[in-house]
Motif scaffolding. Structure first.
Motif, PDB file in Angstrom:
ATOM      1  N   GLU A 290       0.825  -1.216   0.000  1.00  9.60           N
ATOM      2  CA  GLU A 290       0.000   0.000   0.000  1.00  9.60           C
ATOM      3  C   GLU A 290       0.853   1.257   0.000  1.00  9.60           C
ATOM      4  O   GLU A 290       0.559   2.220  -0.722  1.00  9.60           O
ATOM      5  N   GLU A 294       1.258   4.012  -3.010  1.00  9.68           N
ATOM      6  CA  GLU A 294       0.996   5.445  -2.802  1.00  9.68           C
ATOM      7  C   GLU A 294       2.151   6.288  -3.344  1.00  9.68           C
ATOM      8  O   GLU A 294       1.948   7.353  -3.935  1.00  9.68           O
ATOM      9  N   ARG A 297       1.746   6.336  -7.077  1.00  7.50           N
ATOM     10  CA  ARG A 297       0.601   7.160  -7.496  1.00  7.50           C
ATOM     11  C   ARG A 297       0.878   8.655  -7.325  1.00  7.50           C
ATOM     12  O   ARG A 297       0.160   9.486  -7.887  1.00  7.50           O
ATOM     13  N   ASN A 298       1.896   8.985  -6.546  1.00  6.24           N
ATOM     14  CA  ASN A 298       2.238  10.397  -6.364  1.00  6.24           C
ATOM     15  C   ASN A 298       3.185  10.928  -7.447  1.00  6.24           C
ATOM     16  O   ASN A 298       3.486  12.124  -7.470  1.00  6.24           O
TER      17      ASN A 298
END
Length: 412
Positions: A290, A294, A297-298
Protein backbone atom coordinates in the motif's frame (compact mmCIF):
# COMPACT_ATOMS: atom_id res chain seq x y z
CA UNK A 1 8.30 41.11 -23.21
CA UNK A 2 9.97 37.88 -22.13
CA UNK A 3 13.27 38.98 -23.66
CA UNK A 4 14.04 41.26 -20.71
CA UNK A 5 14.32 38.18 -18.51
CA UNK A 6 17.23 36.95 -20.63
CA UNK A 7 19.25 40.18 -20.43
CA UNK A 8 21.40 38.64 -17.71
CA UNK A 9 22.62 35.95 -20.11
CA UNK A 10 24.51 38.30 -22.44
CA UNK A 11 27.16 40.96 -22.07
CA UNK A 12 25.89 44.57 -21.79
CA UNK A 13 28.40 45.53 -24.51
CA UNK A 14 26.51 43.29 -26.95
CA UNK A 15 23.23 45.02 -26.13
CA UNK A 16 24.86 48.44 -26.63
CA UNK A 17 26.44 47.25 -29.89
CA UNK A 18 23.09 46.05 -31.26
CA UNK A 19 21.44 49.31 -30.19
CA UNK A 20 24.10 51.46 -31.88
CA UNK A 21 24.14 49.39 -35.08
CA UNK A 22 20.35 49.62 -35.35
CA UNK A 23 20.43 53.39 -34.78
CA UNK A 24 23.18 53.77 -37.42
CA UNK A 25 21.24 51.72 -39.96
CA UNK A 26 18.15 53.82 -39.34
CA UNK A 27 20.14 57.05 -39.73
CA UNK A 28 21.68 56.04 -43.06
CA UNK A 29 18.56 56.97 -45.09
CA UNK A 30 18.67 60.51 -43.64
CA UNK A 31 20.32 62.00 -46.74
CA UNK A 32 17.81 60.16 -48.92
CA UNK A 33 14.92 61.76 -47.04
CA UNK A 34 16.57 65.16 -47.36
CA UNK A 35 17.18 64.77 -51.10
CA UNK A 36 13.58 63.66 -51.57
CA UNK A 37 12.37 66.68 -49.58
CA UNK A 38 14.53 69.02 -51.70
CA UNK A 39 13.36 67.45 -54.95
CA UNK A 40 9.76 67.74 -53.79
CA UNK A 41 10.24 71.41 -52.92
CA UNK A 42 11.98 72.08 -56.23
CA UNK A 43 9.31 70.40 -58.36
CA UNK A 44 6.09 71.23 -56.53
CA UNK A 45 6.86 74.74 -55.38
CA UNK A 46 8.29 75.78 -58.74
CA UNK A 47 4.84 75.16 -60.17
CA UNK A 48 3.19 77.03 -57.31
CA UNK A 49 5.55 79.97 -57.79
CA UNK A 50 4.76 80.13 -61.52
CA UNK A 51 1.03 80.03 -60.76
CA UNK A 52 1.42 82.88 -58.25
CA UNK A 53 3.26 85.00 -60.82
CA UNK A 54 0.60 84.32 -63.47
CA UNK A 55 -2.20 85.17 -61.01
CA UNK A 56 -0.45 88.44 -60.14
CA UNK A 57 0.00 89.27 -63.82
CA UNK A 58 -3.66 88.56 -64.61
CA UNK A 59 -4.85 90.63 -61.65
CA UNK A 60 -2.70 93.63 -62.62
CA UNK A 61 -3.59 93.43 -66.29
CA UNK A 62 -7.35 93.26 -65.76
CA UNK A 63 -7.35 95.67 -62.84
CA UNK A 64 -5.16 98.46 -64.23
CA UNK A 65 -4.07 97.97 -67.82
CA UNK A 66 -7.30 96.82 -69.51
CA UNK A 67 -9.19 99.92 -68.45
CA UNK A 68 -10.55 103.08 -70.05
CA UNK A 69 -9.05 105.23 -67.30
CA UNK A 70 -5.46 104.11 -67.88
CA UNK A 71 -5.86 103.97 -71.65
CA UNK A 72 -7.18 107.54 -71.99
CA UNK A 73 -4.69 108.83 -69.39
CA UNK A 74 -1.84 107.54 -71.55
CA UNK A 75 -3.47 108.90 -74.74
CA UNK A 76 -4.02 112.34 -73.19
CA UNK A 77 -0.67 112.42 -71.38
CA UNK A 78 -2.22 112.64 -67.90
CA UNK A 79 1.02 111.80 -66.07
CA UNK A 80 -0.43 112.57 -62.64
CA UNK A 81 -3.20 109.98 -63.00
CA UNK A 82 -0.78 107.42 -64.44
CA UNK A 83 1.66 107.88 -61.55
CA UNK A 84 -1.18 107.67 -59.04
CA UNK A 85 -2.29 104.32 -60.48
CA UNK A 86 1.26 102.95 -60.61
CA UNK A 87 1.81 104.08 -57.02
CA UNK A 88 -1.35 102.20 -56.04
CA UNK A 89 0.00 99.06 -57.72
CA UNK A 90 3.22 99.28 -55.69
CA UNK A 91 1.30 99.77 -52.45
CA UNK A 92 -1.43 97.19 -52.91
CA UNK A 93 0.79 94.34 -54.13
CA UNK A 94 3.80 93.53 -51.89
CA UNK A 95 5.28 91.33 -54.61
CA UNK A 96 5.61 94.35 -56.92
CA UNK A 97 9.02 95.99 -56.48
CA UNK A 98 8.52 98.80 -59.01
CA UNK A 99 6.07 99.86 -61.73
CA UNK A 100 6.53 102.49 -64.46
CA UNK A 101 5.50 103.36 -68.01
CA UNK A 102 8.19 102.92 -70.72
CA UNK A 103 8.51 102.98 -74.46
CA UNK A 104 7.65 99.61 -75.99
CA UNK A 105 10.75 97.42 -76.43
CA UNK A 106 10.98 95.70 -79.84
CA UNK A 107 10.61 92.22 -78.31
CA UNK A 108 7.21 93.00 -76.74
CA UNK A 109 4.45 92.21 -79.23
CA UNK A 110 1.12 94.04 -79.44
CA UNK A 111 -2.23 92.36 -78.68
CA UNK A 112 -0.77 90.25 -75.83
CA UNK A 113 -2.01 91.21 -72.41
CA UNK A 114 1.39 90.67 -70.79
CA UNK A 115 4.78 89.08 -71.24
CA UNK A 116 7.22 87.82 -68.59
CA UNK A 117 10.95 88.27 -68.96
CA UNK A 118 13.91 87.12 -66.86
CA UNK A 119 16.98 89.36 -66.92
CA UNK A 120 19.99 88.71 -64.66
CA UNK A 121 17.89 86.52 -62.37
CA UNK A 122 15.27 89.24 -62.00
CA UNK A 123 11.62 88.91 -63.09
CA UNK A 124 9.84 91.57 -65.12
CA UNK A 125 6.27 91.78 -66.41
CA UNK A 126 5.46 93.89 -69.47
CA UNK A 127 1.79 94.94 -69.81
CA UNK A 128 0.09 96.20 -72.95
CA UNK A 129 -2.46 98.94 -72.24
CA UNK A 130 -5.99 98.46 -73.61
CA UNK A 131 -9.39 100.00 -73.21
CA UNK A 132 -12.11 98.06 -71.36
CA UNK A 133 -13.12 96.03 -74.39
CA UNK A 134 -9.53 95.43 -75.56
CA UNK A 135 -10.48 97.00 -78.91
CA UNK A 136 -7.90 99.77 -78.65
CA UNK A 137 -4.24 99.44 -77.60
CA UNK A 138 -1.46 101.90 -76.91
CA UNK A 139 1.08 101.00 -79.60
CA UNK A 140 4.15 102.86 -78.31
CA UNK A 141 3.98 102.40 -74.55
CA UNK A 142 3.90 99.47 -72.10
CA UNK A 143 3.86 99.21 -68.33
CA UNK A 144 6.95 97.58 -66.81
CA UNK A 145 6.50 95.86 -63.44
CA UNK A 146 9.47 94.41 -61.54
CA UNK A 147 8.61 91.39 -59.37
CA UNK A 148 9.98 91.08 -55.85
CA UNK A 149 10.75 87.36 -55.83
CA UNK A 150 11.49 87.17 -52.11
CA UNK A 151 8.25 88.92 -51.20
CA UNK A 152 6.34 86.48 -53.38
CA UNK A 153 8.07 83.58 -51.60
CA UNK A 154 7.07 85.06 -48.23
CA UNK A 155 3.46 85.25 -49.34
CA UNK A 156 3.71 81.56 -50.22
CA UNK A 157 5.43 80.77 -46.88
CA UNK A 158 8.44 79.34 -48.71
CA UNK A 159 11.11 81.83 -47.61
CA UNK A 160 12.49 79.38 -45.03
CA UNK A 161 13.00 76.69 -47.66
CA UNK A 162 14.07 78.61 -50.78
CA UNK A 163 16.70 81.31 -51.28
CA UNK A 164 17.21 82.93 -54.68
CA UNK A 165 20.87 83.23 -55.64
CA UNK A 166 22.57 83.72 -59.02
CA UNK A 167 24.98 80.95 -58.03
CA UNK A 168 22.29 78.64 -56.67
CA UNK A 169 22.72 74.91 -57.23
CA UNK A 170 19.05 74.19 -57.99
CA UNK A 171 16.95 75.27 -60.93
CA UNK A 172 13.60 76.89 -60.24
CA UNK A 173 10.73 78.49 -62.10
CA UNK A 174 11.53 80.73 -65.10
CA UNK A 175 15.17 79.62 -65.06
CA UNK A 176 15.87 81.23 -61.71
CA UNK A 177 18.64 79.71 -59.56
CA UNK A 178 18.03 78.86 -55.93
CA UNK A 179 19.39 77.13 -52.87
CA UNK A 180 16.78 74.81 -51.37
CA UNK A 181 16.93 73.66 -47.79
CA UNK A 182 15.48 70.31 -46.78
CA UNK A 183 13.25 69.83 -43.78
CA UNK A 184 14.81 69.57 -40.34
CA UNK A 185 14.49 65.82 -40.01
CA UNK A 186 17.44 65.29 -37.70
CA UNK A 187 15.49 65.35 -34.42
CA UNK A 188 12.76 63.15 -35.88
CA UNK A 189 15.33 60.72 -37.27
CA UNK A 190 17.23 60.52 -33.97
CA UNK A 191 14.04 59.79 -32.02
CA UNK A 192 12.86 57.34 -34.67
CA UNK A 193 16.25 55.60 -34.76
CA UNK A 194 16.41 55.39 -30.97
CA UNK A 195 12.99 53.78 -30.87
CA UNK A 196 14.00 51.40 -33.65
CA UNK A 197 17.19 50.57 -31.73
CA UNK A 198 15.22 49.73 -28.61
CA UNK A 199 12.86 47.57 -30.66
CA UNK A 200 15.88 45.88 -32.23
CA UNK A 201 17.29 45.06 -28.79
CA UNK A 202 13.91 43.73 -27.69
CA UNK A 203 13.71 41.56 -30.78
CA UNK A 204 17.19 40.28 -30.02
CA UNK A 205 16.00 39.46 -26.52
CA UNK A 206 13.05 37.57 -27.98
CA UNK A 207 15.32 35.62 -30.32
CA UNK A 208 17.51 34.81 -27.35
CA UNK A 209 14.43 33.69 -25.45
CA UNK A 210 13.42 31.36 -28.27
CA UNK A 211 16.96 30.06 -28.49
CA UNK A 212 17.12 29.32 -24.81
CA UNK A 213 13.66 27.81 -24.97
CA UNK A 214 14.84 25.49 -27.74
CA UNK A 215 17.91 24.62 -25.68
CA UNK A 216 15.86 23.76 -22.63
CA UNK A 217 13.36 21.76 -24.64
CA UNK A 218 15.87 19.87 -26.77
CA UNK A 219 19.43 19.83 -25.43
CA UNK A 220 18.39 20.36 -21.85
CA UNK A 221 15.74 17.69 -22.20
CA UNK A 222 18.30 15.26 -23.60
CA UNK A 223 20.62 15.94 -20.69
CA UNK A 224 17.82 15.39 -18.18
CA UNK A 225 16.91 12.13 -19.87
CA UNK A 226 20.54 11.00 -19.94
CA UNK A 227 20.86 11.52 -16.19
CA UNK A 228 17.51 9.83 -15.67
CA UNK A 229 18.40 6.80 -17.77
CA UNK A 230 21.69 6.46 -15.88
CA UNK A 231 19.78 6.06 -12.62
CA UNK A 232 16.79 4.10 -13.98
CA UNK A 233 17.41 2.61 -17.45
CA UNK A 234 13.96 1.02 -17.69
CA UNK A 235 12.01 4.25 -17.08
CA UNK A 236 14.11 6.14 -19.63
CA UNK A 237 13.67 3.30 -22.12
CA UNK A 238 9.92 3.31 -21.46
CA UNK A 239 9.63 7.10 -21.92
CA UNK A 240 11.44 7.00 -25.27
CA UNK A 241 8.99 4.42 -26.56
CA UNK A 242 5.97 6.31 -25.23
CA UNK A 243 7.25 9.37 -27.09
CA UNK A 244 7.53 7.36 -30.33
CA UNK A 245 4.01 5.95 -29.96
CA UNK A 246 2.51 9.32 -29.01
CA UNK A 247 4.15 11.03 -32.01
CA UNK A 248 2.79 8.48 -34.48
CA UNK A 249 -0.68 8.58 -32.92
CA UNK A 250 -0.63 12.39 -33.00
CA UNK A 251 0.21 12.34 -36.71
CA UNK A 252 -2.57 9.81 -37.32
CA UNK A 253 -5.03 12.10 -35.53
CA UNK A 254 -4.03 15.00 -37.79
CA UNK A 255 -2.24 17.17 -35.24
CA UNK A 256 0.02 19.92 -36.57
CA UNK A 257 3.73 19.32 -36.91
CA UNK A 258 4.42 21.76 -34.07
CA UNK A 259 1.89 20.01 -31.83
CA UNK A 260 3.31 16.59 -32.64
CA UNK A 261 6.79 17.81 -31.74
CA UNK A 262 5.47 19.16 -28.46
CA UNK A 263 3.63 15.89 -27.88
CA UNK A 264 6.84 13.89 -28.38
CA UNK A 265 8.78 16.10 -25.96
CA UNK A 266 5.95 15.98 -23.42
CA UNK A 267 5.76 12.21 -23.70
CA UNK A 268 9.49 11.98 -23.09
CA UNK A 269 8.95 13.84 -19.81
CA UNK A 270 5.66 12.23 -18.78
CA UNK A 271 7.26 10.05 -16.08
CA UNK A 272 9.75 12.67 -14.86
CA UNK A 273 7.99 12.44 -11.49
CA UNK A 274 9.58 9.03 -10.96
CA UNK A 275 12.94 10.72 -10.49
CA UNK A 276 13.86 10.17 -6.88
CA UNK A 277 11.66 7.09 -6.40
CA UNK A 278 13.70 4.23 -5.05
CA UNK A 279 14.86 1.72 -7.63
CA UNK A 280 13.79 -0.94 -5.15
CA UNK A 281 10.17 0.10 -5.76
CA UNK A 282 10.53 0.66 -9.50
CA UNK A 283 12.20 -2.73 -10.08
CA UNK A 284 10.25 -4.77 -7.56
CA UNK A 285 9.40 -8.23 -8.92
CA UNK A 286 6.31 -8.77 -6.81
CA UNK A 287 3.19 -6.70 -6.21
CA UNK A 288 3.61 -3.33 -4.48
CA UNK A 289 2.32 -2.87 -0.95
CA UNK A 290 0.00 0.00 0.00
CA UNK A 291 2.76 2.47 0.87
CA UNK A 292 4.74 1.64 -2.26
CA UNK A 293 1.62 2.03 -4.38
CA UNK A 294 1.00 5.45 -2.80
CA UNK A 295 4.54 6.49 -3.71
CA UNK A 296 4.01 5.44 -7.33
CA UNK A 297 0.60 7.16 -7.50
CA UNK A 298 2.24 10.40 -6.36
CA UNK A 299 4.63 10.54 -9.31
CA UNK A 300 2.30 12.71 -11.48
CA UNK A 301 2.17 15.35 -8.74
CA UNK A 302 5.91 15.05 -8.22
CA UNK A 303 6.44 15.49 -11.97
CA UNK A 304 4.27 18.61 -11.96
CA UNK A 305 6.34 20.06 -9.13
CA UNK A 306 9.58 19.37 -10.99
CA UNK A 307 8.45 20.93 -14.27
CA UNK A 308 7.17 24.06 -12.51
CA UNK A 309 10.78 24.89 -11.69
CA UNK A 310 11.71 25.07 -15.39
CA UNK A 311 10.32 28.14 -17.13
CA UNK A 312 10.31 26.62 -20.60
CA UNK A 313 9.07 23.18 -19.57
CA UNK A 314 5.89 24.34 -17.83
CA UNK A 315 3.81 23.65 -20.93
CA UNK A 316 4.57 19.96 -20.47
CA UNK A 317 2.96 19.84 -17.03
CA UNK A 318 -0.37 18.38 -18.34
CA UNK A 319 1.57 15.50 -19.91
CA UNK A 320 3.25 14.58 -16.64
CA UNK A 321 0.31 15.41 -14.37
CA UNK A 322 -2.71 13.95 -16.18
CA UNK A 323 -1.51 10.90 -18.11
CA UNK A 324 -3.00 8.57 -15.49
CA UNK A 325 -6.48 10.13 -15.63
CA UNK A 326 -9.15 7.87 -17.15
CA UNK A 327 -12.34 8.45 -19.11
CA UNK A 328 -14.60 7.09 -16.35
CA UNK A 329 -12.94 9.10 -13.56
CA UNK A 330 -11.12 6.10 -12.08
CA UNK A 331 -7.68 7.57 -12.73
CA UNK A 332 -5.45 9.76 -10.60
CA UNK A 333 -4.44 12.21 -9.21
CA UNK A 334 -7.73 14.14 -9.68
CA UNK A 335 -10.20 11.58 -11.00
CA UNK A 336 -10.98 13.66 -14.11
CA UNK A 337 -13.47 12.41 -16.71
CA UNK A 338 -13.80 12.59 -20.52
CA UNK A 339 -13.65 16.20 -21.76
CA UNK A 340 -11.99 17.41 -18.56
CA UNK A 341 -8.85 15.56 -19.65
CA UNK A 342 -6.73 17.34 -22.30
CA UNK A 343 -6.36 15.53 -25.63
CA UNK A 344 -2.58 15.41 -25.23
CA UNK A 345 -2.89 13.68 -21.84
CA UNK A 346 -5.32 11.17 -23.37
CA UNK A 347 -2.82 10.37 -26.14
CA UNK A 348 -0.02 9.91 -23.60
CA UNK A 349 -2.29 7.65 -21.53
CA UNK A 350 -2.95 5.35 -24.51
CA UNK A 351 0.73 5.36 -25.52
CA UNK A 352 1.80 4.74 -21.91
CA UNK A 353 -0.53 1.77 -21.41
CA UNK A 354 0.38 0.21 -24.77
CA UNK A 355 4.12 0.53 -24.12
CA UNK A 356 3.76 -0.89 -20.61
CA UNK A 357 1.74 -3.89 -21.84
CA UNK A 358 4.10 -4.72 -24.71
CA UNK A 359 7.32 -4.42 -22.70
CA UNK A 360 8.87 -6.95 -20.33
CA UNK A 361 8.32 -6.08 -16.69
CA UNK A 362 10.12 -7.47 -13.62
CA UNK A 363 6.96 -9.33 -12.66
CA UNK A 364 5.76 -10.50 -16.13
CA UNK A 365 6.70 -10.92 -19.76
CA UNK A 366 5.48 -8.57 -22.49
CA UNK A 367 2.11 -9.01 -24.15
CA UNK A 368 2.00 -9.12 -27.93
CA UNK A 369 0.62 -6.14 -29.84
CA UNK A 370 -2.54 -8.09 -30.62
CA UNK A 371 -3.07 -9.01 -26.99
CA UNK A 372 -2.35 -5.46 -25.81
CA UNK A 373 -4.90 -3.74 -28.07
CA UNK A 374 -7.60 -6.25 -27.18
CA UNK A 375 -7.02 -5.50 -23.51
CA UNK A 376 -7.00 -1.75 -24.16
CA UNK A 377 -10.41 -1.81 -25.90
CA UNK A 378 -11.84 -2.85 -22.55
CA UNK A 379 -10.03 -0.16 -20.53
CA UNK A 380 -11.43 3.32 -19.68
CA UNK A 381 -9.24 4.97 -22.32
CA UNK A 382 -10.34 7.24 -25.18
CA UNK A 383 -11.36 4.58 -27.70
CA UNK A 384 -11.00 6.95 -30.63
CA UNK A 385 -7.32 7.26 -29.78
CA UNK A 386 -7.09 3.49 -29.25
CA UNK A 387 -8.51 3.03 -32.77
CA UNK A 388 -5.87 5.39 -34.14
CA UNK A 389 -3.24 3.33 -32.32
CA UNK A 390 -4.54 0.12 -33.90
CA UNK A 391 -4.23 1.72 -37.35
CA UNK A 392 -0.54 2.46 -36.84
CA UNK A 393 0.47 -0.89 -35.33
CA UNK A 394 2.44 -1.89 -38.47
CA UNK A 395 4.50 1.30 -38.09
CA UNK A 396 5.27 0.47 -34.47
CA UNK A 397 6.77 -2.97 -35.23
CA UNK A 398 10.20 -1.58 -36.05
CA UNK A 399 9.84 1.88 -34.50
CA UNK A 400 9.84 0.86 -30.85
CA UNK A 401 13.14 0.34 -29.08
CA UNK A 402 13.88 -3.32 -28.37
CA UNK A 403 10.85 -4.71 -30.23
CA UNK A 404 10.94 -7.26 -33.09
CA UNK A 405 8.09 -7.93 -35.55
CA UNK A 406 8.07 -11.61 -34.59
CA UNK A 407 7.55 -10.92 -30.92
CA UNK A 408 5.14 -8.04 -31.51
CA UNK A 409 2.54 -10.24 -33.10
CA UNK A 410 3.00 -13.42 -31.09
CA UNK A 411 -0.21 -14.74 -29.55
CA UNK A 412 -0.44 -16.78 -26.41
Amino acid sequence: MRGFDELRYIRPTLVIFILLVTILLMMLPYHVFQNEAISYTQEIYSGIFETSVENLATTLSKGYFQWHGMYYAVVSGDDAFIEEMLQEVRQEFPAVKSARLIDRPPEIPVMNTHKLSTVNQELYLYFNIFDNNMEKEIPGKVALVSIDKDALLSEMHLAERITFSPDGSKGFAYGLRTEIRGYDLMKWMVVHSLIAGIIGVLLMMEVLTLGLSGYYEMHGLQEIMYLWETGDPYTGFHSKNVAIIAGLVGKRLGLSRKKVRELVNGATLHDIGKVGISSRILRKHGPLDEIEMEVIRNHPTHGKDILEHFKYLKKFIPYAYMHHEREDGSGYPNGLKTDKIPLEAKIIAVADVFEALTADRPYREAYSFAQAVVMMTEMPLDQGIVSALIEILPDLENALCGRTPEKCWERS
